[in-house]
Design a protein around this motif. Structure first.
Motif, PDB file in Angstrom:
ATOM      1  N   SER A 221       0.826  -1.207   0.000  1.00  0.00           N
ATOM      2  CA  SER A 221       0.000   0.000   0.000  1.00  0.00           C
ATOM      3  C   SER A 221       0.864   1.262   0.000  1.00  0.00           C
ATOM      4  N   HIS A 255      -7.829   3.912   5.591  1.00  0.00           N
ATOM      5  CA  HIS A 255      -7.239   4.405   4.340  1.00  0.00           C
ATOM      6  C   HIS A 255      -6.669   3.279   3.487  1.00  0.00           C
ATOM      7  N   ILE A 256      -6.627   2.058   4.015  1.00  0.00           N
ATOM      8  CA  ILE A 256      -6.074   0.920   3.270  1.00  0.00           C
ATOM      9  C   ILE A 256      -7.198  -0.051   2.917  1.00  0.00           C
ATOM     10  N   GLU A 262      -3.970   1.931  -0.935  1.00  0.00           N
ATOM     11  CA  GLU A 262      -4.454   3.238  -0.484  1.00  0.00           C
ATOM     12  C   GLU A 262      -5.265   3.960  -1.550  1.00  0.00           C
TER      13      GLU A 262
END
Length: 279
Positions: A221, A255-256, A262
């Protein structure tokens, strides 16, 4: 192309979702396989595998270990480990006891500043989970002291911050030997997280290869394609299998996203898993 995610966490360690929910999410996203790589425990692997058989998702038994490296921490992923291996279970039990002692010390530091976190209550709230700093971070968020888990780590719980207490870490040799003895393949996780110089990265990879590490997490990510290509070259130079994963933690790291990272930058091909498991 069949897509996979070889780095996910459940509520058995510091993720928000159960092993079963993680597998169902993978199915809904069209992933062909995921690895459950909880911190210092393989306790969720069997549950995830059982759900994978129902859903038609391949589940790779995994683990993520913290290893000491020049006073800092390097994470080592293990793929294909036997969760019932006695040697693995014995060492993990020792690590969990060490974590508990560290948790008590951290709670005391927080208490001295008027921030009450009850370790026993944390353990009751998260039965069967390996309690660690992420759980403390959630408590700080719930108390309004931190804005997010990331903020809690940045201001209070990361190394050098007021409430950080260092715990015992396995050496790279010990981590690799443990994974290999349990039938697994050791892989260095998120190599850019350690902020090493070129010389430091060379030293780390040379040491890792000498211990039996056979993979490097090249797709992760937040890694752009230029970074990925640089890591793929490093992996090739050292004879390491490239791997990849999101480091998904569910709502604890919103956010992941599983499978895509991401901003949709993550794309891990099934070929990576096939090559790794042949090692």
């Amino acid at each position: 192309m069949k897509k996979i995610d070889l780095h996910t966490h459940t509520d058995i360690s510091d993720g928000s979702e159960t092993p079963e929910a993680a597998v169902r999410l993978a199915k809904s996203l069209g992933l062909a396989a995921i690895a459950v790589t909880d911190h210092d425990t393989a306790a969720g692997v069997k549950r995830a595998k059982a759900e994978g058989e129902k859903c038609g998702v391949e589940v790779v038994s995994g683990i993520e270990l913290g290893c000491g490296w020049h006073g800092s921490e390097v994470h080592m992923l293990g793929y294909g480990v036997d969760p019932d291996d006695r040697g693995l279970a014995s060492v993990l039990d020792r690590i969990v006891r060490d974590r508990h002692e560290r948790n008590v010390k951290m709670a005391k530091l927080l208490s001295d500043d008027g921030i009450g976190i009850d370790v026993a209550e944390l353990e009751r709230r998260h039965p069967g989970s390996v309690i660690g700093r992420p759980h403390f971070a959630l408590c700080l968020v719930e108390a309004g002291i931190a804005d997010s888990v990331k903020d809690a780590f940045n201001r209070f719980l990361d190394p050098g911050r007021k409430y950080y207490v260092r715990r015992h870490f396995l050496s790279l040799e010990e981590g690799a030997e443990l994974i290999i003895a349990a039938g697994g393949r050791p892989v260095i996780a998120h190599p850019l997280q350690y902020k090493l110089s070129d010389e430091g990265m060379t030293e780390l990879l040379e040491k890792a290869v000498s211990t039996g590490v056979c993979g490097l997490e090249c797709r992760y990510s937040g890694y752009g394609e230029e970074t990925v290509q640089r890591l793929l070259k490093l992996a090739a130079d050292y004879g390491l299998c490239p791997t990849g994963g999101s480091d998904w933690h569910g709502s604890h790291k919103p956010h992941i996203s599983m499978g895509s990272g991401e901003h949709g930058e993550l794309c891990v091909p099934y070929d990576y898993l096939e090559a790794l498991m042949k090692r």
